[in-house]
Design an enzyme around this catalytic site. Structure first.
Site, PDB file in Angstrom:
ATOM      1  N   HIS A 104      -4.472  -1.722  -5.914  1.00 32.96           N
ATOM      2  CA  HIS A 104      -3.780  -0.496  -6.278  1.00 32.96           C
ATOM      3  C   HIS A 104      -4.858   0.519  -6.601  1.00 32.96           C
ATOM      4  CE1 HIS A 104      -0.033  -2.514  -6.712  1.00 32.96           C
ATOM      5  NE2 HIS A 104      -0.328  -3.129  -7.821  1.00 32.96           N
ATOM      6  N   ASP A 141       0.822  -1.227   0.000  1.00 33.83           N
ATOM      7  CA  ASP A 141       0.000   0.000   0.000  1.00 33.83           C
ATOM      8  C   ASP A 141       0.847   1.265   0.000  1.00 33.83           C
ATOM      9  OD1 ASP A 141      -2.359  -1.565   0.266  1.00 33.83           O
ATOM     10  OD2 ASP A 141      -1.995  -1.705   2.418  1.00 33.83           O
ATOM     11  N   LYS A 196       1.618 -29.004  -6.725  1.00 35.22           N
ATOM     12  CA  LYS A 196       1.190 -29.380  -8.081  1.00 35.22           C
ATOM     13  C   LYS A 196      -0.264 -29.843  -8.085  1.00 35.22           C
ATOM     14  CE  LYS A 196       4.663 -31.965  -7.682  1.00 35.22           C
ATOM     15  NZ  LYS A 196       5.539 -33.094  -7.753  1.00 35.22           N
ATOM     16  N   VAL A 230       2.607  14.181  -3.843  1.00 32.64           N
ATOM     17  CA  VAL A 230       1.940  15.088  -2.901  1.00 32.64           C
ATOM     18  C   VAL A 230       0.421  15.069  -3.082  1.00 32.64           C
ATOM     19  CG1 VAL A 230       3.907  16.629  -2.515  1.00 32.64           C
ATOM     20  CG2 VAL A 230       2.437  17.007  -4.504  1.00 32.64           C
TER      21      VAL A 230
END
Ligand code: GDP
Length: 426
Positions: free
Chosen positions: A42, A14, A145, A415
């Site tokens: 995201h 994050d 597997k 920012v």
């Protein structure tokens, strides 16, 4: 050969990797996710809107960029298809031209989510804090597997037999160990037609694609999920994720094992956050934590859970940089610290009465206490600042202080969440 870059998280995840990928894809032709699944998110804000991506690479918004889900990801057809539908509804075009899924990616099967849920419930107050997206059961089955490859969808008869075998095996655990209902083959058939068939047009030999694009001089961006401290081998085990988040894994998990990575951009948040359980040495509590959490809007993109927050931890950050071998840093969310009189920074740990700047072995972390140094804050809103010179003196001193301690150049400072809310520091 083209130039390759990996964008990776230095801490617990994050950090704002997605926004950095979204920004840098301007200079890259291909974006590849090489590990993890839809368990984290995201957030990307650009001219097309605000998006919470989980599995889709963050280059999906740029015209002409090829986005690849490599063999190392936990490919959840249901989540991926829902995500594709949500993003295309907002006007973003997703086609087999700009999204390619590795035929060697293993499928996260319907029972993986259920297994995750059942195990967390069994663990009760000893739970790992899983996002319950089935990631840990998926990876353990992959290494046993006991899952299927995406490319098997092109062999329907064999796939059916394979899934039936796996189902018989998994039902032993579901019913015998957890006392849950058995999964039926009919429900698996439905899952195939509802989701797997939908993503099938995107599946191809992505290793071939990567090799060809690289040979033709195109640049590849490798996009990581989570951060160094969640890496299965190098993180705070067992409070890690179940895959390798570090840049060194990118060539393997992407399907291009011969890839050379020229740049490793490590993303560090200007303060610390951590979702889920596990040791978090510089954690803040009470009002101090609440103020920072609400200033930074620190709630999980996938789960909505409040993130644990804390002072920037330079011990953990330096270790994170070391295991990523980061060549440069993007320091994100500096705007969130505006208005704090004094900014705490964790500069060392106290362990067994001794001060250390070396990140300890995971089992020792619970006993580590933070050594906090206070840096002067600034009162001005910096979200409109676009150049290093225009930052308040105290903000510059904060950034320089960090840069000196971590020994890695801070190249970008963000920012604000928007694509252009960025300062490029020379
Ligand atoms: P990722 O998984 O590393 O991409 O990070 P997340 O998307 O989970 O978390 C980053 C959050 O911070 C997102 O909500 C972003 O929109 C937001 N964000 C990123 N950079 C900045 C910034 O510079 N300032 C502010 N205020 N928010 C930011």
């Amino acid at each position: 050969m083209g130039k390759n870059c990996a964008i990776v998280g230095i801490n617990w995840g994050d950090e704002g990797k997605g926004r950095m990928v979204d920004l840098l894809t301007e200079n890259y032709d291909v974006v590849v996710r090489y590990q993890g699944g839809g368990n984290a998110g995201h957030t990307v804000i650009n001219d097309k809107g605000k998006f919470a991506l989980h599995l889709l690479p963050s280059g999906i918004f740029r015209d002409g960029v090829i986005n690849i889900l490599g063999n190392g990801v936990a490919l959840d057809p249901e989540n991926l298809w829902n995500e594709i539908c949500g993003v295309t509804e907002k006007g973003v075009s997703i086609t087999p031209e700009n999204l390619k899924i590795s035929d060697r990616a293993s499928l996260l099967l319907p029972w993986h989510r259920e297994m995750d849920e059942l195990e967390e419930k069994r663990l009760a107050d000893k739970k790992y804090g899983s996002t319950k997206q089935g990631i840990a059961p998926f990876y353990s089955d992959k290494y046993q597997k006991k899952t299927v490859l995406a490319g098997e969808l092109f062999y329907p008869e064999k796939l059916k037999e394979h899934l039936n075998d796996l189902l018989l095996w998994k039902n032993l655990t579901l019913t015998g160990v957890y006392g849950a209902d058995a999964i039926t083959l009919e429900s698996i058939d439905k899952w195939i037609s509802d989701y797997c068939e939908k993503i099938k047009p995107f599946i191809c030999d992505t290793g071939k694609v990567l090799k060809e694009v690289s040979q033709s001089g195109k640049n590849i961006l490798f996009e990581a999920q989570l951060g160094s401290l969640r890496d299965l081998d190098y993180g705070i085990y067992p409070y890690t994720t179940s895959s390798n988040t570090i840049a060194a894994y990118a060539p393997i998990g992407s399907g291009f094992p011969a890839a050379k990575i020229d740049r490793i951009l490590g993303v560090v948040k200007a303060y610390s956050t951590c979702v889920g359980e596990g040791p978090f040495v510089s954690e803040m509590f009470g009002d101090e934590a609440e103020n920072l959490r609400s200033a930074g809007n620190e709630y999980g993109a996938k789960t909505g859970r409040p993130r644990r927050v804390g002072a920037l931890d330079l011990v953990a950050t330096s270790y994170g940089i070391e295991v990523q071998d980061a060549t440069e840093i993007a320091l994100t969310k500096l705007d969130v610290l505006s208005g704090f009189d004094k900014i705490p920074v964790c500069v060392a740990y106290l362990l067994d009465g001794k001060k250390t700047t070396r990140f300890p072995f995971p089992a020792a972390l619970n006993d580590a206490k933070p050594v906090i140094h206070y840096v002067n804050g600034w009162m001005q809103d910096i979200s409109g600042v676009r150049s290093w010179q225009d930052l308040p003196q105290a903000a510059k001193e904060y950034v320089t202080f960090i840069e000196e301690k971590i020994g890695c150049p801070i190249k970008y400072i963000s920012v604000g969440p928007e694509r252009d809310s960025i300062i490029i520091k020379d």
